[in-house]
Each structure stands twice: as C-alpha cells, then as structure tokens.
Design a protein around this motif. Structure first.
Motif, PDB file in Angstrom:
ATOM      1  N   TRP A  30     -31.448  22.221  11.251  1.00  0.00           N
ATOM      2  CA  TRP A  30     -32.121  21.752   9.829  1.00  0.00           C
ATOM      3  C   TRP A  30     -31.304  20.659   9.104  1.00  0.00           C
ATOM      4  O   TRP A  30     -31.424  20.280   8.296  1.00  0.00           O
ATOM      5  CB  TRP A  30     -32.070  22.934   8.858  1.00  0.00           C
ATOM      6  CG  TRP A  30     -32.820  24.138   9.375  1.00  0.00           C
ATOM      7  CD1 TRP A  30     -32.378  25.342   9.740  1.00  0.00           C
ATOM      8  CD2 TRP A  30     -34.465  24.277   9.757  1.00  0.00           C
ATOM      9  NE1 TRP A  30     -33.387  25.964   9.800  1.00  0.00           N
ATOM     10  CE2 TRP A  30     -34.537  25.557  10.416  1.00  0.00           C
ATOM     11  CE3 TRP A  30     -35.372  23.137   9.818  1.00  0.00           C
ATOM     12  CZ2 TRP A  30     -35.670  25.817  10.536  1.00  0.00           C
ATOM     13  CZ3 TRP A  30     -36.194  23.525  10.439  1.00  0.00           C
ATOM     14  CH2 TRP A  30     -36.696  24.946  10.596  1.00  0.00           C
ATOM     15  N   GLY A 116     -30.277  17.439   4.591  1.00  0.00           N
ATOM     16  CA  GLY A 116     -31.063  17.605   5.625  1.00  0.00           C
ATOM     17  C   GLY A 116     -31.252  16.341   6.638  1.00  0.00           C
ATOM     18  O   GLY A 116     -32.295  16.320   7.464  1.00  0.00           O
ATOM     19  N   SER A 161     -34.885  29.332   9.811  1.00  0.00           N
ATOM     20  CA  SER A 161     -36.386  28.844   9.851  1.00  0.00           C
ATOM     21  C   SER A 161     -37.128  29.350   8.635  1.00  0.00           C
ATOM     22  O   SER A 161     -37.821  28.486   7.842  1.00  0.00           O
ATOM     23  CB  SER A 161     -37.139  29.053  11.110  1.00  0.00           C
ATOM     24  OG  SER A 161     -37.555  30.244  11.243  1.00  0.00           O
ATOM     25  N   HIS A 164     -36.063  27.879   5.352  1.00  0.00           N
ATOM     26  CA  HIS A 164     -36.304  26.639   5.361  1.00  0.00           C
ATOM     27  C   HIS A 164     -37.665  26.311   4.956  1.00  0.00           C
ATOM     28  O   HIS A 164     -38.090  25.606   4.014  1.00  0.00           O
ATOM     29  CB  HIS A 164     -36.039  25.900   6.592  1.00  0.00           C
ATOM     30  CG  HIS A 164     -36.246  24.396   6.577  1.00  0.00           C
ATOM     31  ND1 HIS A 164     -35.194  23.493   6.135  1.00  0.00           N
ATOM     32  CD2 HIS A 164     -37.087  23.555   6.880  1.00  0.00           C
ATOM     33  CE1 HIS A 164     -35.460  22.287   6.111  1.00  0.00           C
ATOM     34  NE2 HIS A 164     -36.883  22.250   6.809  1.00  0.00           N
TER      35      HIS A 164
END
Length: 280
Positions: A30, A116, A161, A164
């Motif tokens: 990420w 990011g 994930s 995110h």
C-alpha cells in the motif's frame, strides 16, 4: 506510422521521489509516506495544487524489466497463474509507467509530502494530476473474481487490503472501519468467495461508519440489488444493531457484543469479543 509516432514521443522527468524505501522488493503493497521534489523549472506548474486532498502520481519505474510481457502478482503469491502485464499492476512492463493515487499531506514550496506512494527513492516523476472523485472514481467498476487471489494472501495481508478498501470509500480510519474489516474477514472465511462478487449482498445497520466501510469493501450498491437496509424475514430480528453479509445459500449476521473504542484493539482482538455471530 509507428516509427513517426515513436520519434514524436519524448518524456522528461519533472521531479524525483524521495522515499524511505531503496529496494523495490521492500515496498509495502500500500505504499509509504514520501517526498516529491519537483524541479525548479516546473515549480509554477504546482500553482493551485494545494486545494486537492489526493493526487494522481505518474512515475517512470527506472529499474523495471521492460522485456516482461507476462508475470504473476508476486507480492500476493508466486503460485497464482501467470497473466499478461496489461492485466496486472506489475512494475515490469514494456513502458514502466506507474499510476498511483497519493494523499497530499502538505506542500512546502516545490516539495510535496504525500502518503501512499509506491515508488522507491530516486524514481523519476513523469507527471502529477489532481484526483477528481466525480471523474476518476468508478465505484461500479468490475474486476475478475478475486477468490483464488484472496486465498493465497496471508491473513495480515488480506486484513490490510480490507482496511485500504474501506478507508478509500469511508475516508476515516475509525472504529467503524475496524469493525467492518473484522466482519468482512469472518464472512470471507465462511462464504469462501470474493466479497465483491455479484452473489454477495450486505445488510447495513445503524452505525454510518460501519455501513460506509462495508459498502467500500464489498462494492455493494442499491442499484445492483446487493445493498439492503432491512434484515430479510429469515434472519432473526433483534433490537441490537446488526449487520449481515450473505450469499444465496448462507448468511452471516453480526450483532455488537461490545463496542470497543480503539482501532487497533478491534483489529487485533478475538472476533468473538466484539460480535455475536449467527450463521443461517
């Protein structure tokens, strides 16, 4: 015609990424916080950029292998099937251009501080564009089923994930997001499929943050028939706030047992400490 087009193409870096990551194999999936140093001659191009919360960062992955046409998503699992690089986000490709959405934390002159970023230290910046939610976000977009991919992921990777995906839609790293992530992990295990599948629906409850995050994680929409407000008759009614994730043959109902006030506490605790879980 191809030769004429090639001669007309010319890329010049407009800046460079200053990243704590030096080796691309060490890059978290990420990304990381990084500094974008824009060259002095392009500083005026940054005028007005401060009003954007997110930017589209385009970089030239200078260490990538440009001869690769097929690869596997190695950061997930090397045992996944090989695919063409145009169907992957692999850095190795004929023209190794990366396109990443980064959050603009602050600007100091011609230096942008972002989170990011998935570029290693010294990566040339090709371009920067404002991210426009109304134009760039296609929430109803479809991708191939991820069931096999998710099964190859480590639990910690899958959890990250989900965080995110939920955060990108909800916009806050809050308790509600953490609760939605824990629900999603349980549902994925019990349903055994990609939660963004057309066969998976959700029933949202009273907490807006939890509901927002579940929508972001599953991609459920009212228009697709996958997003519901009220429990189906076959599900047990309760005065407690409840949520459900279900497919055609199984439903998982979550009712709050204890509403913890710490994000990391919710993410790491035993799931049975925070929910009463009913499988129907």
């Amino acid at each position: 015609m191809t030769a004429d087009i090639s001669r007309a193409m010319e890329l010049k870096p407009v800046g460079v990424v200053r990243s704590p990551i030096k080796d691309r194999d060490a890059m978290p999936i990420w990304g990381v916080d990084a500094q974008l140093d824009i060259f002095e001659e392009y500083e005026e191009a940054l005028t007005g950029i401060d009003g954007n919360s997110h930017l589209i960062l385009c970089c030239w992955l200078h260490e990538a292998d440009r001869k690769v046409l097929k690869a596997v998503p190695r950061k997930i699992s090397t045992s996944l099937p090989e695919q063409g690089v145009f169907s992957l986000r692999s850095p190795s490709r004929p023209n190794p251009i990366s396109v990443t959405i980064v959050k603009l934390l602050r600007r100091y002159g011609r230096h942008l501080f972002v989170s990011g970023a998935d570029a290693i230290d010294g990566t040339p910046i090709v371009d920067i564009k404002p991210y426009q939610a109304g134009m760039d976000c296609v929430f109803s977009a479809k991708n191939p089923d991820r069931t096999q991919k998710v099964r190859k992921m480590l639990p910690a990777e899958y959890k990250e994930s989900l965080i995110h995906e939920g955060y990108n839609f909800h916009g806050e790293r809050c308790i509600g997001l953490a609760l939605a992530v824990r629900m999603a992990m349980v549902a994925n295990l019990l349903l055994g499929c990609d939660l963004r599948s057309d066969d998976v629906c959700i029933v949202i409850g009273k907490n807006h943050c939890v509901s927002d995050s579940l929508i972001g994680i599953t991609g459920a929409r009212l228009g697709s028939g996958r997003l519901l407000y009220n429990l189906r008759p076959k599900l047990k009614q309760s005065s407690a706030d409840s949520y459900s994730i279900f497919s055609q043959d199984k439903a998982i109902v979550f009712r709050f047992k204890k509403f913890m006030k710490d994000f990391d506490g919710v993410i790491e605790c035993d799931v049975n400490d925070i929910f009463d879980i009913e499988v129907i």
